[in-house]
Design an enzyme around this catalytic site. Structure first.
Site, PDB file in Angstrom:
ATOM      1  N   ASP A   1       0.820  -1.214   0.000  1.00 14.92           N
ATOM      2  CA  ASP A   1       0.000   0.000   0.000  1.00 14.92           C
ATOM      3  C   ASP A   1       0.852   1.262   0.000  1.00 14.92           C
ATOM      4  OD1 ASP A   1      -2.298  -1.442   0.010  1.00 14.92           O
ATOM      5  OD2 ASP A   1      -2.880  -1.025   2.072  1.00 14.92           O
TER       6      ASP A   1
ATOM      7  N   ASP B   1       8.754  -6.275   8.812  1.00 17.51           N
ATOM      8  CA  ASP B   1      10.071  -6.390   9.449  1.00 17.51           C
ATOM      9  C   ASP B   1      10.331  -7.788  10.001  1.00 17.51           C
ATOM     10  OD1 ASP B   1       7.957  -5.729  11.257  1.00 17.51           O
ATOM     11  OD2 ASP B   1       9.436  -5.492  12.841  1.00 17.51           O
TER      12      ASP B   1
ATOM     13  N   ASP C   1      -6.308  -8.026  14.257  1.00 25.51           N
ATOM     14  CA  ASP C   1      -5.834  -9.370  14.578  1.00 25.51           C
ATOM     15  C   ASP C   1      -6.552  -9.938  15.804  1.00 25.51           C
ATOM     16  OD1 ASP C   1      -4.715  -7.509  16.261  1.00 25.51           O
ATOM     17  OD2 ASP C   1      -2.646  -7.914  15.678  1.00 25.51           O
TER      18      ASP C   1
END
Length: 564
Positions: A167, A228, A320
């Site tokens: 994005d 990451d 989540d």
């Protein structure tokens, strides 16, 4: 005498008298304030000057007795109750973890687990199709690391699809992603870069859009890695068998391992908190309730369970956790595997860490508000699991822990110095906090010598977390704010070397100032000074240390300072 000097003397005299009366009002009965002989110099002229001040302070004294002290006593009692709730929860989780370790009940023994191997006749078809999603937004510092790690997974290349959900709005980030995707595609890896024309729903929106592509229908499981995260090559080989051999399991969560934990003191503090989260909260939830909060990354989902739970939703900033709770209410079970580690990066700047903690505190509180009724009315899970979700998972760990830490250690304790009527028992200031702290430190033995720093830093962060918690509970201003946590990857050293101009460092000082921390630090410091002068406790030792922690954070000398 000049007018300016007269004004200065008048202000000094007024301040001296007002301060003296304030001190006396906190230490004496109201009747004692009216006696002229009790004034510092005993003069009638002084008594006339402070007559109005005395009346105001008398009203303050009555207000203090009738209103403030009862309110503060109620708040103190509430804090004592919350401390016991938190204490019981921490001890309970620790006991569960100790029993699990002593009995050797690791996930491979509790659940059926067998390694997947090639079949002589069927070949790679014995391996299920796996979708790997890597959502990212302007992650040029780390995008190559995460994409490369995903492509190196030891899994048949024809049985996995890597999906980079980019994005990014920064052209340099887009170019790096496209370059890395093209490089691995030329090596025979099935990898795709999926780009949206908007950022609706942020990460949840990207993951939801990624699941709509036609090629996803052939996949049974989906793995999510943030930009990451760098999984070991055997990640799929160790996690997917849990799902293959146990059809009731919806999620397998791995532990986080921090590559930059030693970067600065702030990252060491984060490591201590997160290690406890994984070792105690995730381990105990998995062992006793077969449920825990999905960490948003380093986990493998059964796609059928994800779809049954309603898929990704962007109604809160913790998509989540939202998905995990909904899957739990549909009867699915989760497994946490502590021995599987996935390397990732901690936020090393104070600004990035504050934004992250705001999202992690505001989102759960907002989700708690939106899902409590749904949990209560659910017919698929037991009453015991409902109680665990509402009380333990949400109320104690997401609400109580933040509000108690801030109000007790940064409000009630300092204020109790000014109001001797508020009695703080020793168990609330020594025994309970010491036990909780030691239980937390047990998850990171190498940082035992940093316990004091960790306590002070957590109290500073509790102010931001408490604010975010109330924003989430009341659907206030920044409830849906989503700021991507800044990652520095391996670029920090290069930035420090190439941009080490002292003038630029000085220009950033004003940007680093945090007035909330400075105000809180000043209040706690003044309470410590009062305790030294008039108090009968030794709270000033803690108060001075805590005020220093707030001042350090207030001037921005926390974490890594990255040049412009």
């Amino acid at each position: 005498m000049s007018p300016l000097l007269k004004l200065s003397l008048f202000l000094y005299d007024s301040f001296r008298v007002s301060f003296w009366f304030l001190v006396q009002s906190l230490r004496q009965e109201p009747s004692e304030l009216s006696s002229a002989t009790s004034f510092p110099d005993g003069s009638k002229e002084m008594a006339m000057k402070i007559d109005n001040v005395g009346q105001i302070l008398y009203i303050w004294k009555q207000t203090r007795i009738i209103v403030l002290i009862p309110i503060l006593k109620c708040l103190a009692t509430l804090c004592f109750v919350m401390s016991l709730m938190l204490f019981i929860e921490r001890v309970y989780m620790s006991v569960v973890v100790v029993i699990v370790k002593l009995l050797g009940r690791n996930p491979e023994k509790v659940h059926r687990w067998e390694a997947l191997n090639d079949d002589i006749e069927l070949g790679h078809s014995t391996y299920p199709m796996v979708l790997i999603q890597i959502p990212m937004y302007n992650e040029k510092e780390v995008c190559q690391l995460s994409i490369g790690a995903a492509c190196r997974l030891s899994w048949p290349s024809d049985r996995m699809i890597i999906q980079v959900l980019d994005d990014s709005t920064d052209q340099a980030s887009k170019d790096l992603v496209n370059l890395e995707v093209g490089k691995w595609a030329n090596k025979g890896i099935s990898i795709r870069s999926e780009i949206r024309d908007n950022r609706n729903g942020y990460k949840a929106g990207a993951l939801k859009a990624g699941m709509k592509h036609s090629y996803v229908k052939q996949c049974e499981y989906v793995v999510i890695f943030d930009a990451d995260f760098q999984p070991e090559t055997d990640f799929l080989a160790r996690t997917v068998p849990f799902l293959v051999h146990n059809p009731e399991i919806a999620l397998v969560q791995a532990r986080w391992k921090f590559v930059n934990a030693n970067e600065c003191l702030m990252t060491r503090m984060q490591e201590m908190s997160l290690n406890y989260h994984f070792l105690a909260e995730q381990e105990s939830g998995s062992s006793i309730h077969a449920f825990f909060g999905f960490n948003g990354t380093a986990g493998v989902w059964r796609i059928s369970a994800l779809n049954e739970a309603g898929g990704w939703k962007d109604r809160t900033t913790v998509e989540d956790m939202d998905l995990a709770v909904r899957a739990c209410l549909h009867g699915w079970k989760f497994v946490y595997v502590h021995d599987i580690e996935v390397k990732n990066e901690l936020p090393s700047t104070f600004k990035a860490y504050r934004f992250q903690q705001h999202r992690w505190s505001c989102g759960p509180a907002n989700l708690f508000k939106k899902m409590t009724v749904e949990i209560i009315e659910n017919k698929r899970v037991s009453l015991w699991k409902k109680l665990y979700l509402i009380y333990s998972f949400f109320f104690v760990r997401k609400i109580i822990v933040h509000t108690f830490t801030f109000f007790f250690y940064c409000v009630i304790l300092p204020t109790s110095v000014l109001f001797p009527e508020i009695e703080v028992p020793k168990w609330a200031t020594v025994y309970v906090p010491a036990t909780i702290t030691l239980l937390n430190a047990a998850a990171t033995p190498r940082s035992l010598h940093l316990l004091v720093c960790w306590i002070l830093f957590e109290n500073v962060m509790a102010m931001h977390r408490t604010k975010a918690t109330f924003i989430g509970l009341f659907d206030a201003g920044r409830v849906n704010e989503w700021v991507v946590t800044e990652k520095l990857g391996d670029t920090l050293k290069a930035k420090l070397i190439c941009d080490a101009s002292p003038t630029k460092r000085r220009s950033r000082f004003g940007e680093r100032m945090n007035w909330r921390e400075l105000v809180a630090g000043l209040y706690i410091f003044l309470c410590g000074c009062y305790d030294v002068a008039f108090g009968k406790t030794y709270f000033y030792v803690y108060l001075f240390l805590q005020s220093i922690a707030f001042f350090v954070a207030g001037v921005g000398y926390v974490g890594t300072i990255v040049p412009s």
